[in-house]
Design an enzyme around this catalytic site. Structure first.
Site, PDB file in Angstrom:
ATOM      1  N   PRO A   4     -77.990  42.629  15.966  1.00 43.92           N
ATOM      2  CA  PRO A   4     -77.908  41.176  16.120  1.00 43.92           C
ATOM      3  C   PRO A   4     -77.252  40.716  17.421  1.00 43.92           C
ATOM      4  O   PRO A   4     -76.269  41.312  17.865  1.00 43.92           O
ATOM      5  CB  PRO A   4     -77.038  40.729  14.936  1.00 43.92           C
ATOM      6  CG  PRO A   4     -77.142  41.825  13.948  1.00 43.92           C
ATOM      7  CD  PRO A   4     -77.406  43.085  14.708  1.00 43.92           C
ATOM      8  N   ASN A   5     -77.827  39.679  17.968  1.00 43.12           N
ATOM      9  CA  ASN A   5     -77.322  38.962  19.143  1.00 43.12           C
ATOM     10  C   ASN A   5     -77.494  39.713  20.459  1.00 43.12           C
ATOM     11  O   ASN A   5     -77.195  39.168  21.522  1.00 43.12           O
ATOM     12  CB  ASN A   5     -75.838  38.562  18.958  1.00 43.12           C
ATOM     13  CG  ASN A   5     -75.650  37.672  17.761  1.00 43.12           C
ATOM     14  OD1 ASN A   5     -76.286  36.625  17.667  1.00 43.12           O
ATOM     15  ND2 ASN A   5     -74.822  38.089  16.823  1.00 43.12           N
ATOM     16  N   ARG A  12     -75.641  36.126  27.079  1.00 44.50           N
ATOM     17  CA  ARG A  12     -74.523  35.965  26.135  1.00 44.50           C
ATOM     18  C   ARG A  12     -73.243  36.536  26.756  1.00 44.50           C
ATOM     19  O   ARG A  12     -73.209  37.698  27.164  1.00 44.50           O
ATOM     20  CB  ARG A  12     -74.885  36.744  24.866  1.00 44.50           C
ATOM     21  CG  ARG A  12     -73.782  36.949  23.888  1.00 44.50           C
ATOM     22  CD  ARG A  12     -74.188  38.010  22.872  1.00 44.50           C
ATOM     23  NE  ARG A  12     -73.140  38.212  21.902  1.00 44.50           N
ATOM     24  CZ  ARG A  12     -73.000  39.331  21.197  1.00 44.50           C
ATOM     25  NH1 ARG A  12     -73.853  40.326  21.350  1.00 44.50           N
ATOM     26  NH2 ARG A  12     -72.027  39.448  20.342  1.00 44.50           N
ATOM     27  N   TYR A  33     -70.334  41.183  28.541  1.00 44.50           N
ATOM     28  CA  TYR A  33     -71.473  42.109  28.410  1.00 44.50           C
ATOM     29  C   TYR A  33     -72.277  42.296  29.696  1.00 44.50           C
ATOM     30  O   TYR A  33     -73.235  43.063  29.707  1.00 44.50           O
ATOM     31  CB  TYR A  33     -72.403  41.614  27.292  1.00 44.50           C
ATOM     32  CG  TYR A  33     -71.730  41.549  25.936  1.00 44.50           C
ATOM     33  CD1 TYR A  33     -71.271  42.714  25.327  1.00 44.50           C
ATOM     34  CD2 TYR A  33     -71.534  40.331  25.276  1.00 44.50           C
ATOM     35  CE1 TYR A  33     -70.640  42.671  24.092  1.00 44.50           C
ATOM     36  CE2 TYR A  33     -70.914  40.274  24.030  1.00 44.50           C
ATOM     37  CZ  TYR A  33     -70.470  41.446  23.454  1.00 44.50           C
ATOM     38  OH  TYR A  33     -69.846  41.401  22.237  1.00 44.50           O
ATOM     39  N   ASN A  76     -77.011  50.539  19.385  1.00 43.78           N
ATOM     40  CA  ASN A  76     -75.929  49.563  19.483  1.00 43.78           C
ATOM     41  C   ASN A  76     -76.202  48.564  18.360  1.00 43.78           C
ATOM     42  O   ASN A  76     -77.063  47.694  18.489  1.00 43.78           O
ATOM     43  CB  ASN A  76     -75.928  48.881  20.853  1.00 43.78           C
ATOM     44  CG  ASN A  76     -74.779  47.889  20.984  1.00 43.78           C
ATOM     45  OD1 ASN A  76     -74.130  47.534  19.996  1.00 43.78           O
ATOM     46  ND2 ASN A  76     -74.536  47.432  22.194  1.00 43.78           N
ATOM     47  N   ALA A  94     -72.511  43.667  15.791  1.00 44.13           N
ATOM     48  CA  ALA A  94     -71.490  43.478  14.752  1.00 44.13           C
ATOM     49  C   ALA A  94     -71.802  44.252  13.471  1.00 44.13           C
ATOM     50  O   ALA A  94     -70.890  44.541  12.687  1.00 44.13           O
ATOM     51  CB  ALA A  94     -71.337  41.983  14.454  1.00 44.13           C
ATOM     52  N   GLU A 130     -73.969  56.360  19.402  1.00 44.00           N
ATOM     53  CA  GLU A 130     -73.646  54.933  19.256  1.00 44.00           C
ATOM     54  C   GLU A 130     -73.073  54.429  20.585  1.00 44.00           C
ATOM     55  O   GLU A 130     -72.185  55.067  21.150  1.00 44.00           O
ATOM     56  CB  GLU A 130     -72.614  54.749  18.145  1.00 44.00           C
ATOM     57  CG  GLU A 130     -72.215  53.296  17.966  1.00 44.00           C
ATOM     58  CD  GLU A 130     -71.130  53.097  16.907  1.00 44.00           C
ATOM     59  OE1 GLU A 130     -70.476  54.084  16.507  1.00 44.00           O
ATOM     60  OE2 GLU A 130     -70.939  51.946  16.508  1.00 44.00           O
ATOM     61  N   HIS A 186     -71.484  50.981  22.585  1.00 41.02           N
ATOM     62  CA  HIS A 186     -71.041  49.585  22.674  1.00 41.02           C
ATOM     63  C   HIS A 186     -70.801  49.284  24.150  1.00 41.02           C
ATOM     64  O   HIS A 186     -70.147  50.071  24.852  1.00 41.02           O
ATOM     65  CB  HIS A 186     -69.769  49.330  21.864  1.00 41.02           C
ATOM     66  CG  HIS A 186     -70.006  49.451  20.393  1.00 41.02           C
ATOM     67  ND1 HIS A 186     -70.672  48.491  19.678  1.00 41.02           N
ATOM     68  CD2 HIS A 186     -69.710  50.441  19.526  1.00 41.02           C
ATOM     69  CE1 HIS A 186     -70.765  48.874  18.421  1.00 41.02           C
ATOM     70  NE2 HIS A 186     -70.197  50.062  18.298  1.00 41.02           N
ATOM     71  N   ARG A 229     -60.568  44.464  22.069  1.00 42.44           N
ATOM     72  CA  ARG A 229     -60.984  43.173  21.522  1.00 42.44           C
ATOM     73  C   ARG A 229     -60.409  42.982  20.112  1.00 42.44           C
ATOM     74  O   ARG A 229     -59.458  43.666  19.734  1.00 42.44           O
ATOM     75  CB  ARG A 229     -62.516  43.080  21.580  1.00 42.44           C
ATOM     76  CG  ARG A 229     -63.034  43.273  23.020  1.00 42.44           C
ATOM     77  CD  ARG A 229     -64.538  43.169  23.098  1.00 42.44           C
ATOM     78  NE  ARG A 229     -65.001  41.828  22.758  1.00 42.44           N
ATOM     79  CZ  ARG A 229     -66.263  41.551  22.414  1.00 42.44           C
ATOM     80  NH1 ARG A 229     -67.171  42.520  22.387  1.00 42.44           N
ATOM     81  NH2 ARG A 229     -66.612  40.323  22.114  1.00 42.44           N
TER      82      ARG A 229
HETATM   83  C1  DQA Z   1     -71.074  45.165  20.903  1.00 41.58           C
HETATM   84  C2  DQA Z   1     -69.669  44.984  20.327  1.00 41.58           C
HETATM   85  C3  DQA Z   1     -69.735  44.318  18.963  1.00 41.58           C
HETATM   86  O1  DQA Z   1     -68.421  44.128  18.453  1.00 41.58           O
HETATM   87  C4  DQA Z   1     -70.411  42.968  19.076  1.00 41.58           C
HETATM   88  O2  DQA Z   1     -70.536  42.384  17.796  1.00 41.58           O
HETATM   89  C5  DQA Z   1     -71.717  43.033  19.768  1.00 41.58           C
HETATM   90  C6  DQA Z   1     -71.820  43.854  20.951  1.00 41.58           C
HETATM   91  C7  DQA Z   1     -71.031  45.777  22.313  1.00 41.58           C
HETATM   92  O3  DQA Z   1     -72.067  46.256  22.753  1.00 41.58           O
HETATM   93  O4  DQA Z   1     -69.995  45.749  22.970  1.00 41.58           O
HETATM   94  O5  DQA Z   1     -72.672  42.356  19.413  1.00 41.58           O
HETATM   95  O6  DQA Z   1     -71.785  46.062  20.067  1.00 41.58           O
END
Ligand code: DQA
Length: 136
Positions: free
Chosen positions: A9-10, A17, A22, A69, A72, A93, A95, A102
């Site tokens: 998501p997102n 964003r 990011y 990735n 959340a 994985e 991030h 954070r």
């Molecule tokens: C993320 C870190 C997560 O906590 C966040 O919800 C994201 C992006 C990252 O790539 O740093 O959507 O996965």
């Protein structure tokens, strides 16, 4: 070799964003970077804001390895963790941000015990490092 790159998501809005967190590169830029760094790999990219769609993709994928990735969902989805457990192939994985700098809720990943390794805080270069390991 086929590597699937899965985003939760997102992350479809990567580049727009929170660029201070990011960065300014989007998923298309990431795909271009991976393709040019590793031209011998067959790349498959999938992003969804929906947990079930991510799991459906993983169930049907025949890729040899995975870079994920989960956004959340990494912090909250037992279903995605189960899907990773069922993946039974190499997986990393990633991030983009340093989740440990954070909010506390980002410090725990339910996916971490189900993957070979985790890369965080290195921006989108983390995906290139993950690919290098998977290929080796
Ligand atoms: C993320 C870190 C997560 O906590 C966040 O919800 C994201 C992006 C990252 O790539 O740093 O959507 O996965």
């Amino acid at each position: 070799m086929e590597i699937a790159v899965v985003h939760g998501p997102n992350l479809g809005r990567l580049g727009k964003r929170l660029p201070e967190v990011y960065g300014t590169k989007g998923l298309d830029d990431l795909a271009a970077d991976l393709r040019s760094a590793f031209p011998g790999v067959k790349w498959t990219f999938f992003q969804s804001n929906h947990e079930g769609a991510l799991i459906d993709f993983m169930e049907s994928s025949e890729a040899d390895a995975l870079i994920i990735n989960g956004g959340a969902l990494a912090h909250q989805s037992y279903a995605l963790a189960d899907a990773l457990e069922a993946w039974e192939r190499p997986a990393i994985e990633v991030h983009i941000s340093n989740v440990f700098k954070r909010e506390v809720f980002r410090h725990k990943s339910l996916l971490a015990p189900k993957v070979n390794g985790q890369i965080y805080g290195l921006g989108i270069k983390g995906y290139l490092l993950a690919a290098q390991w998977l290929i080796s």
